[in-house]
Design an enzyme around this catalytic site. Sequence first.
Site, PDB file in Angstrom:
ATOM      1  N   ALA A  21       0.849  -1.182   0.000  1.00 27.60           N
ATOM      2  CA  ALA A  21       0.000   0.000   0.000  1.00 27.60           C
ATOM      3  C   ALA A  21       0.893   1.244   0.000  1.00 27.60           C
ATOM      4  O   ALA A  21       1.349   1.672  -1.037  1.00 27.60           O
ATOM      5  CB  ALA A  21      -0.949  -0.024   1.182  1.00 27.60           C
ATOM      6  N   CYS A  22       1.176   1.804   1.163  1.00 28.04           N
ATOM      7  CA  CYS A  22       2.128   2.915   1.304  1.00 28.04           C
ATOM      8  C   CYS A  22       1.528   4.278   0.969  1.00 28.04           C
ATOM      9  O   CYS A  22       0.591   4.395   0.184  1.00 28.04           O
ATOM     10  CB  CYS A  22       3.371   2.709   0.457  1.00 28.04           C
ATOM     11  SG  CYS A  22       4.070   1.062   0.484  1.00 28.04           S
ATOM     12  N   THR A  23       2.135   5.304   1.588  1.00 24.21           N
ATOM     13  CA  THR A  23       1.775   6.700   1.342  1.00 24.21           C
ATOM     14  C   THR A  23       3.058   7.505   1.269  1.00 24.21           C
ATOM     15  O   THR A  23       4.021   7.215   1.981  1.00 24.21           O
ATOM     16  CB  THR A  23       0.885   7.244   2.475  1.00 24.21           C
ATOM     17  OG1 THR A  23      -0.285   6.438   2.604  1.00 24.21           O
ATOM     18  CG2 THR A  23       0.475   8.688   2.211  1.00 24.21           C
ATOM     19  N   ARG A 228      -6.477   7.813   2.103  1.00 24.34           N
ATOM     20  CA  ARG A 228      -5.166   8.239   2.596  1.00 24.34           C
ATOM     21  C   ARG A 228      -4.631   9.397   1.760  1.00 24.34           C
ATOM     22  O   ARG A 228      -3.977  10.316   2.280  1.00 24.34           O
ATOM     23  CB  ARG A 228      -4.187   7.062   2.566  1.00 24.34           C
ATOM     24  CG  ARG A 228      -4.464   6.023   3.640  1.00 24.34           C
ATOM     25  CD  ARG A 228      -3.442   4.889   3.652  1.00 24.34           C
ATOM     26  NE  ARG A 228      -3.685   3.897   2.619  1.00 24.34           N
ATOM     27  CZ  ARG A 228      -2.931   3.707   1.551  1.00 24.34           C
ATOM     28  NH1 ARG A 228      -1.862   4.476   1.355  1.00 24.34           N
ATOM     29  NH2 ARG A 228      -3.210   2.775   0.668  1.00 24.34           N
TER      30      ARG A 228
END
Length: 348
Positions: A21-23, A228
């Site tokens: 996923a990650c941001t 997000r």
Amino acid sequence: MFRSLALTLSLSLAAAPFADACTRVVYHGPEGRVLTARSMDWSMPMVSNLWVFPRGMTRTGEAGPRSLEWTSKYGSLIVSGYDIATVDGMNEAGLVANMLWLVSSDYPEDDGKTPQMSLALWAQYFMDNYATVAEAVADLEANPFNVVTKDVPMQPGKLTTVHLSLSDAGGDSAILEWINGELIVHHGREFNVMTNDPPYDQQLALASYWKGVNPREVLPGTTRAADRFVRAGTYIDMVVQSDDPREAAAAAFSVIRNTSVPYGITTPDSPNLSTTRWRVVADQKDRLFYVESAISPNVFWVDLKQLDFAEGSGVRLLDLGMDMGNIHSGEVSGEFVPAESFRFEPAE
């Protein structure tokens, strides 16, 4: 059978990178204070160590025929993925690269003439060669190359599908995505947030809806990529704006923590929802690289100004252990060891 980590990273890096996923978000503070923060969300325990690569390293794209070749102009501090790929990092000029998951990625077929590069080296290539985003984008347009994907480590049959963000010490950004076999580049200071699917143009459209909503009353609160994206883009403009490196880092960390996935949450059928394993914040003005593991009590950091990037100075690493669980504190540039002294069991 053991293999040399120095050989794996400094010479080949041919295996597939990973991300789930990650941001990623860029903080534009006063007096040129720029920081890039990212979270790494992944469904399985993972190894991510810190590596120091000097200038003058001879590289190959490790993608078979017509692999791109170059010699690194800039030294870099990078975060490895399973010690077989570069997934994050900052070079000595302040250029930061971050790889995040994008299910929609569709890489080009080999046309028999265009130079090629393994995705495992995609982020490293830019940190090796460029000081600014504008320089990287211009050269990419003049000298295009294709990327080649492989299976995710320990997940045979699941192809790696990622997109890449670049940011520099001046606050410029670029988002690079392969859509329908074509490279799409979003270049501009305004592109300071990136998460995952859908493709970036659709993320921007979704975020535009929330511009008419009072963020002090309601914001999307799930861990989905689109939510997000909105929260990161909203909060990065609301947090304290400071040139003080400590306050600025705290502000950047507060945003990336807010968009993290609580530890232990994993949904196997949803590739954009996995537990946050670690977070990093790169201060591109003072060349400080902060690291935080979800299972460690401390934030620690590396002062790139204290690292020797001279040609021939050698590849070095800091062993962080599974999920960065080894405990470090304070400034750790003096704790790196020569890469040839470290051995590892490669991922199946």
